[in-house]
Design a protein around this motif. Structure first.
Motif, PDB file in Angstrom:
ATOM      1  N   VAL A   1       0.855  -1.179   0.000  1.00  0.00           N
ATOM      2  CA  VAL A   1       0.000   0.000   0.000  1.00  0.00           C
ATOM      3  C   VAL A   1       0.893   1.231   0.000  1.00  0.00           C
ATOM      4  O   VAL A   1       1.637   1.468   0.948  1.00  0.00           O
ATOM      5  N   ARG A   2       0.840   2.009  -1.061  1.00  0.00           N
ATOM      6  CA  ARG A   2       1.687   3.187  -1.184  1.00  0.00           C
ATOM      7  C   ARG A   2       1.005   4.452  -0.661  1.00  0.00           C
ATOM      8  O   ARG A   2       1.662   5.405  -0.298  1.00  0.00           O
ATOM      9  N   SER A   3      -0.313   4.441  -0.651  1.00  0.00           N
ATOM     10  CA  SER A   3      -1.052   5.607  -0.160  1.00  0.00           C
ATOM     11  C   SER A   3      -1.952   5.166   0.987  1.00  0.00           C
ATOM     12  O   SER A   3      -2.959   4.485   0.772  1.00  0.00           O
ATOM     13  N   PHE A   4      -1.572   5.545   2.211  1.00  0.00           N
ATOM     14  CA  PHE A   4      -2.423   5.217   3.356  1.00  0.00           C
ATOM     15  C   PHE A   4      -3.553   6.231   3.493  1.00  0.00           C
ATOM     16  O   PHE A   4      -4.661   5.884   3.901  1.00  0.00           O
ATOM     17  N   ARG A   5      -3.278   7.485   3.187  1.00  0.00           N
ATOM     18  CA  ARG A   5      -4.296   8.525   3.135  1.00  0.00           C
ATOM     19  C   ARG A   5      -4.072   9.369   1.889  1.00  0.00           C
ATOM     20  O   ARG A   5      -3.002   9.947   1.754  1.00  0.00           O
ATOM     21  N   PRO A   6      -4.977   9.423   0.963  1.00  0.00           N
ATOM     22  CA  PRO A   6      -6.282   8.767   0.982  1.00  0.00           C
ATOM     23  C   PRO A   6      -6.147   7.247   0.835  1.00  0.00           C
ATOM     24  O   PRO A   6      -5.290   6.773   0.087  1.00  0.00           O
ATOM     25  N   PHE A   7      -7.000   6.519   1.550  1.00  0.00           N
ATOM     26  CA  PHE A   7      -6.898   5.058   1.549  1.00  0.00           C
ATOM     27  C   PHE A   7      -7.552   4.487   0.293  1.00  0.00           C
ATOM     28  O   PHE A   7      -8.708   4.796  -0.010  1.00  0.00           O
ATOM     29  N   PRO A   8      -6.836   3.636  -0.455  1.00  0.00           N
ATOM     30  CA  PRO A   8      -7.360   3.091  -1.717  1.00  0.00           C
ATOM     31  C   PRO A   8      -8.272   1.881  -1.497  1.00  0.00           C
ATOM     32  O   PRO A   8      -7.948   0.747  -1.843  1.00  0.00           O
ATOM     33  N   SER A   9      -9.429   2.114  -0.920  1.00  0.00           N
ATOM     34  CA  SER A   9     -10.347   1.023  -0.536  1.00  0.00           C
ATOM     35  C   SER A   9     -10.745   0.149  -1.720  1.00  0.00           C
ATOM     36  O   SER A   9     -10.636  -1.087  -1.664  1.00  0.00           O
ATOM     37  N   GLN A  10     -11.216   0.776  -2.775  1.00  0.00           N
ATOM     38  CA  GLN A  10     -11.694   0.009  -3.923  1.00  0.00           C
ATOM     39  C   GLN A  10     -10.559  -0.760  -4.583  1.00  0.00           C
ATOM     40  O   GLN A  10     -10.709  -1.945  -4.929  1.00  0.00           O
ATOM     41  N   GLU A  11      -9.415  -0.115  -4.735  1.00  0.00           N
ATOM     42  CA  GLU A  11      -8.281  -0.755  -5.402  1.00  0.00           C
ATOM     43  C   GLU A  11      -7.796  -1.985  -4.625  1.00  0.00           C
ATOM     44  O   GLU A  11      -7.481  -3.022  -5.213  1.00  0.00           O
ATOM     45  N   ILE A  12      -7.750  -1.874  -3.314  1.00  0.00           N
ATOM     46  CA  ILE A  12      -7.312  -2.998  -2.486  1.00  0.00           C
ATOM     47  C   ILE A  12      -8.317  -4.138  -2.559  1.00  0.00           C
ATOM     48  O   ILE A  12      -7.939  -5.316  -2.699  1.00  0.00           O
ATOM     49  N   SER A  13      -9.590  -3.822  -2.473  1.00  0.00           N
ATOM     50  CA  SER A  13     -10.631  -4.854  -2.521  1.00  0.00           C
ATOM     51  C   SER A  13     -10.572  -5.627  -3.837  1.00  0.00           C
ATOM     52  O   SER A  13     -10.689  -6.859  -3.853  1.00  0.00           O
ATOM     53  N   GLU A  14     -10.387  -4.913  -4.933  1.00  0.00           N
ATOM     54  CA  GLU A  14     -10.305  -5.575  -6.233  1.00  0.00           C
ATOM     55  C   GLU A  14      -9.049  -6.424  -6.347  1.00  0.00           C
ATOM     56  O   GLU A  14      -9.074  -7.525  -6.909  1.00  0.00           O
ATOM     57  N   ALA A  15      -7.938  -5.936  -5.798  1.00  0.00           N
ATOM     58  CA  ALA A  15      -6.676  -6.679  -5.890  1.00  0.00           C
ATOM     59  C   ALA A  15      -6.709  -7.968  -5.090  1.00  0.00           C
ATOM     60  O   ALA A  15      -6.059  -8.958  -5.457  1.00  0.00           O
ATOM     61  N   LEU A  16      -7.472  -7.996  -4.000  1.00  0.00           N
ATOM     62  CA  LEU A  16      -7.505  -9.170  -3.128  1.00  0.00           C
ATOM     63  C   LEU A  16      -8.674 -10.109  -3.423  1.00  0.00           C
ATOM     64  O   LEU A  16      -8.782 -11.162  -2.780  1.00  0.00           O
ATOM     65  N   ARG A  17      -9.500  -9.745  -4.360  1.00  0.00           N
ATOM     66  CA  ARG A  17     -10.674 -10.576  -4.676  1.00  0.00           C
ATOM     67  C   ARG A  17     -10.250 -11.994  -5.093  1.00  0.00           C
ATOM     68  O   ARG A  17      -9.383 -12.175  -5.949  1.00  0.00           O
ATOM     69  N   GLY A  18     -10.842 -12.987  -4.470  1.00  0.00           N
ATOM     70  CA  GLY A  18     -10.575 -14.375  -4.828  1.00  0.00           C
ATOM     71  C   GLY A  18      -9.389 -15.006  -4.135  1.00  0.00           C
ATOM     72  O   GLY A  18      -9.097 -16.180  -4.353  1.00  0.00           O
ATOM     73  N   LYS A  19      -8.689 -14.255  -3.281  1.00  0.00           N
ATOM     74  CA  LYS A  19      -7.543 -14.822  -2.569  1.00  0.00           C
ATOM     75  C   LYS A  19      -8.038 -15.721  -1.435  1.00  0.00           C
ATOM     76  O   LYS A  19      -9.151 -15.569  -0.938  1.00  0.00           O
ATOM     77  N   GLU A  20      -7.194 -16.659  -1.031  1.00  0.00           N
ATOM     78  CA  GLU A  20      -7.585 -17.615   0.006  1.00  0.00           C
ATOM     79  C   GLU A  20      -7.485 -17.000   1.403  1.00  0.00           C
ATOM     80  O   GLU A  20      -8.452 -16.943   2.142  1.00  0.00           O
ATOM     81  N   VAL A  21      -6.280 -16.568   1.767  1.00  0.00           N
ATOM     82  CA  VAL A  21      -6.051 -15.988   3.093  1.00  0.00           C
ATOM     83  C   VAL A  21      -5.112 -14.796   2.937  1.00  0.00           C
ATOM     84  O   VAL A  21      -4.153 -14.842   2.167  1.00  0.00           O
TER      85      VAL A  21
END
Length: 219
Positions: free
Chosen positions: A121-141
């Protein structure tokens, strides 16, 4: 620590940065202004709202500047940065230089056939909520590395923001919170490997155990 560093030529850097021209000069006697003044209670709420809108607009600017810098340096920067993430089952998420060590461990695990990946995560504020959610979609743990302890809170800072982002977008993932490095303590490759092994073991469990763990703690 010794590390190779690639820097821009002086002229490239000057062209990229441009000249500093302040919007308001502190020494303009014909147009005096007040900086850092106290805001009365009657207007503080509205001021904070304006700051929030400015922070939201900053997301677009961060991406644009990252692309502009990439065109002259070959190094492109975004709100987040994934490594071997596309087919990864087990992902560690973190901020800062620690992720360079995680990068090293990911390559080691890949050589052993473990589908490990990382998300920086390169930007903590503003927090990239949507980008992180999309990047982690389908991961196991997923494991979240926080060099912080939020005493008495529902979770440490990055873990809490990431979990909220997933919940808001109805993404169902097992997410483990790892606190590490308090007081400047180093996080070593074997400890990062330990975290990945815990992520792998978590996948096999029927019930999710406590999400809060520690790395490098002297028990």
């Amino acid at each position: 620590t010794v590390e190779r560093v690639t820097i821009l030529k002086d002229e490239q850097a000057k062209k990229f940065l441009g000249s500093y021209i302040p919007v308001n000069s502190l020494l303009d006697t014909k147009n005096p202004i007040t900086m850092g003044a106290w805001s009365p209670p009657d207007y503080l709420f509205e001021l904070k709202r304006e700051q929030e809108k400015a922070m939201a607009r900053a997301k677009k600017v961060i991406v644009e500047v990252g692309q502009e810098y990439g065109q002259i340096s070959g190094r492109y920067y975004d709100l987040i940065e994934g490594y071997r993430l596309e087919d990864a089952d087990y992902v560690l998420v973190g901020i800062g230089s620690t992720m360079g060590t995680v990068h090293f461990v990911v390559d080691q695990l890949r050589e052993k056939g473990v589908k490990a990946g990382l998300l920086k995560v390169r930007s903590f504020r503003p927090f990239p909520s949507q980008e992180i959610s999309e990047a982690l979609r389908g991961k196991e743990v997923v494991g979240v590395l926080d060099r912080a302890l939020s005493l008495g809170a529902a979770g440490n800072p990055l873990y809490a923001d990431l979990s909220t982002s997933l919940f808001q977008r109805r993404e169902s993932l097992r997410v483990i919170s790892y606190a590490y490095g308090i007081g400047g303590r180093d996080l070593l490759p074997n400890q990062i490997n330990q975290a990945y092994q815990e992520l792998i073991a978590e996948r096999e469990r029927e019930e999710f155990q406590s999400p809060f763990r520690y790395l490098g703690l002297k028990e």
